[in-house]
Write an enzyme that holds these catalytic residues in place. Structure first.
Site, PDB file in Angstrom:
ATOM      1  N   CYS A  50      -9.564 -10.190  15.368  1.00 32.66           N
ATOM      2  CA  CYS A  50     -10.635  -9.758  14.468  1.00 32.66           C
ATOM      3  C   CYS A  50     -11.845  -9.257  15.234  1.00 32.66           C
ATOM      4  O   CYS A  50     -12.638  -8.468  14.714  1.00 32.66           O
ATOM      5  CB  CYS A  50     -11.042 -10.894  13.539  1.00 32.66           C
ATOM      6  SG  CYS A  50     -11.680 -12.360  14.388  1.00 32.66           S
ATOM      7  N   SER A 107     -16.188 -14.219  23.982  1.00 38.68           N
ATOM      8  CA  SER A 107     -16.007 -14.334  22.538  1.00 38.68           C
ATOM      9  C   SER A 107     -17.339 -14.356  21.803  1.00 38.68           C
ATOM     10  O   SER A 107     -18.371 -14.711  22.379  1.00 38.68           O
ATOM     11  CB  SER A 107     -15.235 -15.615  22.205  1.00 38.68           C
ATOM     12  OG  SER A 107     -13.944 -15.591  22.754  1.00 38.68           O
ATOM     13  N   PRO A 113     -11.479 -21.723  21.286  1.00 34.59           N
ATOM     14  CA  PRO A 113     -10.151 -21.872  21.888  1.00 34.59           C
ATOM     15  C   PRO A 113      -9.089 -20.927  21.350  1.00 34.59           C
ATOM     16  O   PRO A 113      -8.058 -20.734  21.983  1.00 34.59           O
ATOM     17  CB  PRO A 113      -9.795 -23.324  21.538  1.00 34.59           C
ATOM     18  CG  PRO A 113     -10.504 -23.587  20.247  1.00 34.59           C
ATOM     19  CD  PRO A 113     -11.784 -22.786  20.319  1.00 34.59           C
ATOM     20  N   GLN A 118      -4.246 -16.430  21.351  1.00 34.01           N
ATOM     21  CA  GLN A 118      -4.030 -15.021  20.998  1.00 34.01           C
ATOM     22  C   GLN A 118      -3.627 -14.201  22.225  1.00 34.01           C
ATOM     23  O   GLN A 118      -2.796 -13.295  22.141  1.00 34.01           O
ATOM     24  CB  GLN A 118      -5.305 -14.455  20.359  1.00 34.01           C
ATOM     25  CG  GLN A 118      -5.586 -15.031  18.978  1.00 34.01           C
ATOM     26  CD  GLN A 118      -7.013 -14.773  18.506  1.00 34.01           C
ATOM     27  OE1 GLN A 118      -7.933 -14.573  19.300  1.00 34.01           O
ATOM     28  NE2 GLN A 118      -7.206 -14.779  17.201  1.00 34.01           N
ATOM     29  N   GLY A 187      -4.330 -16.410   3.256  1.00 31.26           N
ATOM     30  CA  GLY A 187      -3.708 -16.452   4.572  1.00 31.26           C
ATOM     31  C   GLY A 187      -3.297 -17.881   4.879  1.00 31.26           C
ATOM     32  O   GLY A 187      -3.723 -18.826   4.195  1.00 31.26           O
ATOM     33  N   ALA A 188      -2.466 -18.047   5.905  1.00 33.80           N
ATOM     34  CA  ALA A 188      -2.027 -19.401   6.255  1.00 33.80           C
ATOM     35  C   ALA A 188      -1.896 -19.564   7.765  1.00 33.80           C
ATOM     36  O   ALA A 188      -1.121 -20.392   8.236  1.00 33.80           O
ATOM     37  CB  ALA A 188      -0.693 -19.714   5.564  1.00 33.80           C
ATOM     38  N   LYS A 190      -3.723 -19.920  11.836  1.00 31.87           N
ATOM     39  CA  LYS A 190      -4.507 -20.965  12.500  1.00 31.87           C
ATOM     40  C   LYS A 190      -5.967 -20.955  12.064  1.00 31.87           C
ATOM     41  O   LYS A 190      -6.599 -22.007  11.927  1.00 31.87           O
ATOM     42  CB  LYS A 190      -4.395 -20.796  14.011  1.00 31.87           C
ATOM     43  CG  LYS A 190      -2.993 -21.065  14.547  1.00 31.87           C
ATOM     44  CD  LYS A 190      -2.927 -20.857  16.051  1.00 31.87           C
ATOM     45  CE  LYS A 190      -1.506 -21.112  16.568  1.00 31.87           C
ATOM     46  NZ  LYS A 190      -1.394 -20.871  18.033  1.00 31.87           N
TER      47      LYS A 190
END
Length: 428
Positions: A50, A107, A113, A118, A187-188, A190
């Site tokens: 993202c 980030s 984390p 990813q 969504g499902a 992490k």
């Protein structure tokens, strides 16, 4: 082999552009096929989240402009527009960048984390599509080792303020007591799992989880005492929820303005709080124009996240030092490997010269030659063959003013400058 990294992230490009450059799972095979066929890209990996899209390319040092044009064309963008927000790192800087990304230093949420996982997924995809060779494999494995060291030896990963946490924190600005509110999570993955945990900690008890696969939605929802539904079922439940947080890999919006408008008419001005973490976005941007809707994107979470950055400056400095050490270690390994390859070639050439001269001496002996004469001739022949090409190259370098070559020769053979013999070059 050169290493080139091209990319955009939350610092260089807004979400509107990041979502246009994101790689969807459905197009990964196509992207790798085109990259592998491209001149100059021997190995490749793609990281698409993202907050960033990055390409890691091992191959020709001059491949960057070609890759840029390909990236723009693949996403139907103007290359000049993309170049304005693109960053480019080469070799050692590219190694440092990857390690900083893996450690969470680059980030939006310092030390988060999720990026580590990813990046591991990006490596796995590269291997799955046959795009990762010896060079990138060695780089990824070393990068993961450095990132783990950062996690264990610094406090940068302790109680991190994640994007999920920041999203839930913003909900407190709209709802003082969230125990009365119902949440819809779209969504499902992490990130949504983290959202569900933080919402539960904030007092939310009523959950709906919508996903393309019903089994995954039910599994996550039931862990929080909620209900799982399909994405297609969202409109019929929309009027009953207050908090909507979405994070999927869908290439197209899941929740549109029309559906929200219809639900609002039944809610009697009860507000919606929505956070769209996905890139590309799951919720149509036009939804933000509706009254009683508070819609935020991942870029709107900066204030909460900046507080996290300020609280972790000391740990970040320690992490940067570990990354610097990691970069030096990796580059040293590469230099050592290059030396091994060069020495292997050097030895192979010497062995060919040795075998050639030895065979010549053996033939002479078989034909009745005098052994002492043959041995002296063998020694002289080997010496001349071994020294011929280096002598030519040293003379050439000296003529061109590259005196360092002579110094390297002295260092390699531990020659003392006081022992010069003016007649030696003539003998060579």
């Amino acid at each position: 082999m050169a290493l080139v990294t091209l990319g955009i992230n939350h610092r260089t490009a807004p979400v509107e552009l990041r979502e246009r450059v994101a790689f969807t799972p459905e197009r990964m095979a196509e992207a790798f096929a085109e990259l592998r066929a491209m001149c100059g890209a021997s190995e490749a990996a793609i990281l698409s989240t993202c907050n960033r899209t990055e390409l890691y390319i091992a191959g020709d040092d001059a491949c960057a402009p070609v890759i840029l044009r390909w990236l723009a064309g693949f996403h139907d963008l103007d290359a000049a527009e993309l170049e304005e927000v693109l960053y480019l790192h080469r070799d050692g800087d590219a190694v440092r960048h990857m390690m900083r990304v893996a450690a969470g230093l680059d980030s939006m949420v310092l030390g988060e984390p999720q990026i580590f996982g990813q990046l591991k997924d990006a490596y796995a995809l590269s291997r799955e599509h046959g795009a990762s060779g010896t060079f990138l494999s060695r780089l990824f494995e070393h990068t993961f080792s450095v990132a783990k060291r950062v996690r264990t030896q610094t406090a940068i990963g302790e109680n991190p303020v994640s994007v999920a946490y920041a999203a839930v924190s913003m909900a407190h600005h709209i709802f003082a007591d969230m125990s009365r509110n119902k949440a819809l999570l779209i969504g499902a993955g992490k990130t949504i799992e983290l959202v569900a945990r933080h919402l539960a900690d904030a007092g939310v008890k009523d959950f709906l989880v919508a996903n393309r696969t019903l089994e995954r939605a039910q599994a996550l929802a039931e862990s929080r005492g909620g209900k799982g539904i399909l994405l297609s079922d969202i409109p019929e439940h929309l009027q009953d929820v207050d908090i909507i947080i979405s994070s999927t890999a869908s290439p197209l919006p899941i929740l549109g303005k029309g559906a929200v408008e219809r639900a609002l008419k039944k809610r009697k001005h009860r507000p919606y709080f929505m956070v769209d973490i996905a890139v590309p976005r799951d919720i149509e941007p036009e939804v933000a124009s509706l009254a009683d809707v508070y819609l935020y994107t991942v870029d709107d979470l900066r204030q909460v996240i900046e507080e996290n950055i300020r609280s972790r400056e000391g740990a970040a400095r320690e992490a940067e030092n570990l990354v610097t050490d990691g970069v030096q270690d990796f580059l040293s390994q590469l230099r050592a490997l290059d030396a091994v390859s060069t020495l292997k070639q050097f030895r192979q050439r010497a062995e060919i010269l040795r075998d050639t001269e030895t065979e010549k001496a053996l033939r002479t002996l078989r034909n009745g030659g005098d052994p002492e004469t043959v041995l002296r001739s063998l020694a002289r022949g080997l010496t001349n063959k071994f020294l011929h090409e280096p002598s030519i190259q040293v003379r050439k370098a000296t003529t061109e003013g590259r005196s360092e070559v002579t110094e390297w020769l002295r260092e390699l053979h531990q020659l003392d400058a006081q022992d010069d013999d003016a007649t030696t070059p003539e003998k060579l």
